[in-house]
Motif scaffolding. Sequence first.
Motif, PDB file in Angstrom:
ATOM      1  N   PRO A  66      -4.966  -3.458 -13.786  1.00 13.99           N
ATOM      2  CA  PRO A  66      -5.445  -2.689 -12.629  1.00 13.99           C
ATOM      3  C   PRO A  66      -5.299  -1.186 -12.853  1.00 13.99           C
ATOM      4  O   PRO A  66      -4.363  -0.733 -13.510  1.00 13.99           O
ATOM      5  CB  PRO A  66      -4.544  -3.141 -11.483  1.00 13.99           C
ATOM      6  N   ALA A  67      -6.233  -0.437 -12.303  1.00  5.83           N
ATOM      7  CA  ALA A  67      -6.166   1.021 -12.357  1.00  5.83           C
ATOM      8  C   ALA A  67      -5.196   1.541 -11.309  1.00  5.83           C
ATOM      9  O   ALA A  67      -4.646   2.618 -11.444  1.00  5.83           O
ATOM     10  CB  ALA A  67      -7.549   1.624 -12.123  1.00  5.83           C
ATOM     11  N   LEU A  68      -4.976   0.739 -10.270  1.00  8.64           N
ATOM     12  CA  LEU A  68      -4.151   1.166  -9.143  1.00  8.64           C
ATOM     13  C   LEU A  68      -3.489  -0.063  -8.529  1.00  8.64           C
ATOM     14  O   LEU A  68      -4.140  -1.084  -8.319  1.00  8.64           O
ATOM     15  CB  LEU A  68      -5.039   1.845  -8.095  1.00  8.64           C
ATOM     16  N   VAL A  69      -2.200   0.046  -8.262  1.00  8.51           N
ATOM     17  CA  VAL A  69      -1.468  -0.978  -7.502  1.00  8.51           C
ATOM     18  C   VAL A  69      -0.658  -0.222  -6.463  1.00  8.51           C
ATOM     19  O   VAL A  69       0.061   0.714  -6.789  1.00  8.51           O
ATOM     20  CB  VAL A  69      -0.530  -1.826  -8.388  1.00  8.51           C
ATOM     21  N   GLY A  70      -0.809  -0.602  -5.220  1.00  8.86           N
ATOM     22  CA  GLY A  70      -0.088   0.080  -4.157  1.00  8.86           C
ATOM     23  C   GLY A  70       0.291  -0.871  -3.049  1.00  8.86           C
ATOM     24  O   GLY A  70      -0.178  -2.013  -2.997  1.00  8.86           O
ATOM     25  N   PRO A  71       1.143  -0.417  -2.137  1.00  5.72           N
ATOM     26  CA  PRO A  71       1.575  -1.278  -1.027  1.00  5.72           C
ATOM     27  C   PRO A  71       0.405  -1.624  -0.121  1.00  5.72           C
ATOM     28  O   PRO A  71      -0.550  -0.856   0.005  1.00  5.72           O
ATOM     29  CB  PRO A  71       2.608  -0.419  -0.295  1.00  5.72           C
ATOM     30  N   TRP A  72       0.502  -2.775   0.499  1.00  2.00           N
ATOM     31  CA  TRP A  72      -0.533  -3.215   1.425  1.00  2.00           C
ATOM     32  C   TRP A  72       0.110  -3.541   2.766  1.00  2.00           C
ATOM     33  O   TRP A  72       1.244  -4.017   2.829  1.00  2.00           O
ATOM     34  CB  TRP A  72      -1.294  -4.425   0.879  1.00  2.00           C
TER      35      TRP A  72
ATOM     36  N   ASN B  98       4.058  -8.765  -3.189  1.00  2.00           N
ATOM     37  CA  ASN B  98       4.876  -7.744  -3.836  1.00  2.00           C
ATOM     38  C   ASN B  98       6.125  -8.418  -4.376  1.00  2.00           C
ATOM     39  O   ASN B  98       6.924  -8.960  -3.619  1.00  2.00           O
ATOM     40  CB  ASN B  98       5.230  -6.648  -2.836  1.00  2.00           C
ATOM     41  N   GLU B  99       6.304  -8.369  -5.686  1.00  2.00           N
ATOM     42  CA  GLU B  99       7.438  -9.056  -6.318  1.00  2.00           C
ATOM     43  C   GLU B  99       8.774  -8.393  -6.009  1.00  2.00           C
ATOM     44  O   GLU B  99       9.821  -9.021  -6.117  1.00  2.00           O
ATOM     45  CB  GLU B  99       7.215  -9.119  -7.829  1.00  2.00           C
ATOM     46  N   ASP B 100       8.743  -7.110  -5.598  1.00  2.00           N
ATOM     47  CA  ASP B 100       9.984  -6.379  -5.361  1.00  2.00           C
ATOM     48  C   ASP B 100      10.587  -6.612  -3.973  1.00  2.00           C
ATOM     49  O   ASP B 100      11.769  -6.357  -3.763  1.00  2.00           O
ATOM     50  CB  ASP B 100       9.761  -4.875  -5.550  1.00  2.00           C
ATOM     51  N   ASP B 101       9.769  -7.053  -3.022  1.00  2.00           N
ATOM     52  CA  ASP B 101      10.295  -7.283  -1.674  1.00  2.00           C
ATOM     53  C   ASP B 101       9.441  -8.335  -0.964  1.00  2.00           C
ATOM     54  O   ASP B 101       8.691  -9.060  -1.590  1.00  2.00           O
ATOM     55  CB  ASP B 101      10.355  -5.975  -0.867  1.00  2.00           C
ATOM     56  N   ASP B 102       9.575  -8.408   0.344  1.00  2.00           N
ATOM     57  CA  ASP B 102       8.844  -9.419   1.111  1.00  2.00           C
ATOM     58  C   ASP B 102       7.429  -8.994   1.467  1.00  2.00           C
ATOM     59  O   ASP B 102       6.702  -9.747   2.095  1.00  2.00           O
ATOM     60  CB  ASP B 102       9.602  -9.738   2.415  1.00  2.00           C
TER      61      ASP B 102
END
Length: 161
Positions: free
Chosen positions: A47-53, A29-33
């Motif tokens: 991508p059709a979907l990008v979400g936190p992992w 994630n480019e926005d945080d760690d």
Amino acid sequence: MQDATDTPDILQEPRLWSDGRWTARVIKNEDDDGWAVAMTLQGESEPALVGPWTMGRDKKNPKPLDVSAFNTLVKTASEVIRRHEQQLHAQLNKNVTITTVQGQRLRVALAIVPDEEGATATLSAHDDLGEELARVPVPPSFKLTPASAAAWVDAGFERPR
């Protein structure tokens, strides 16, 4: 014997899963760690979907993908695409129902066909039984409202200017 090109590329790696139609890729994630997962449909560049992992137990690396998570991601990404298609259909296909001065109820529909060379649009009128009464080409910028539909019907279904 089945040709090797007929079988989908099935991958089941900790950060990359694919069933040949969908690919799940765990990315930084480019926005945080943290980590994110991107779901991409075969043949699409974005991508059709990008979400936190989820983070793994060590709180540094991502949790590995598994069959359950992949199936959930496929379902969610498919739903995102379906909603996008419904929204696009709604933007391109509008209709209003009006009642003429004679008391006849008509459904007036605007259908826009997008095209890189230039979109086209058609205005049509249908009676209560669904029978088409008129069809004319209109500019894709035509604004279908109850008032514009009534004006078209009142003008004898002449092509709006």
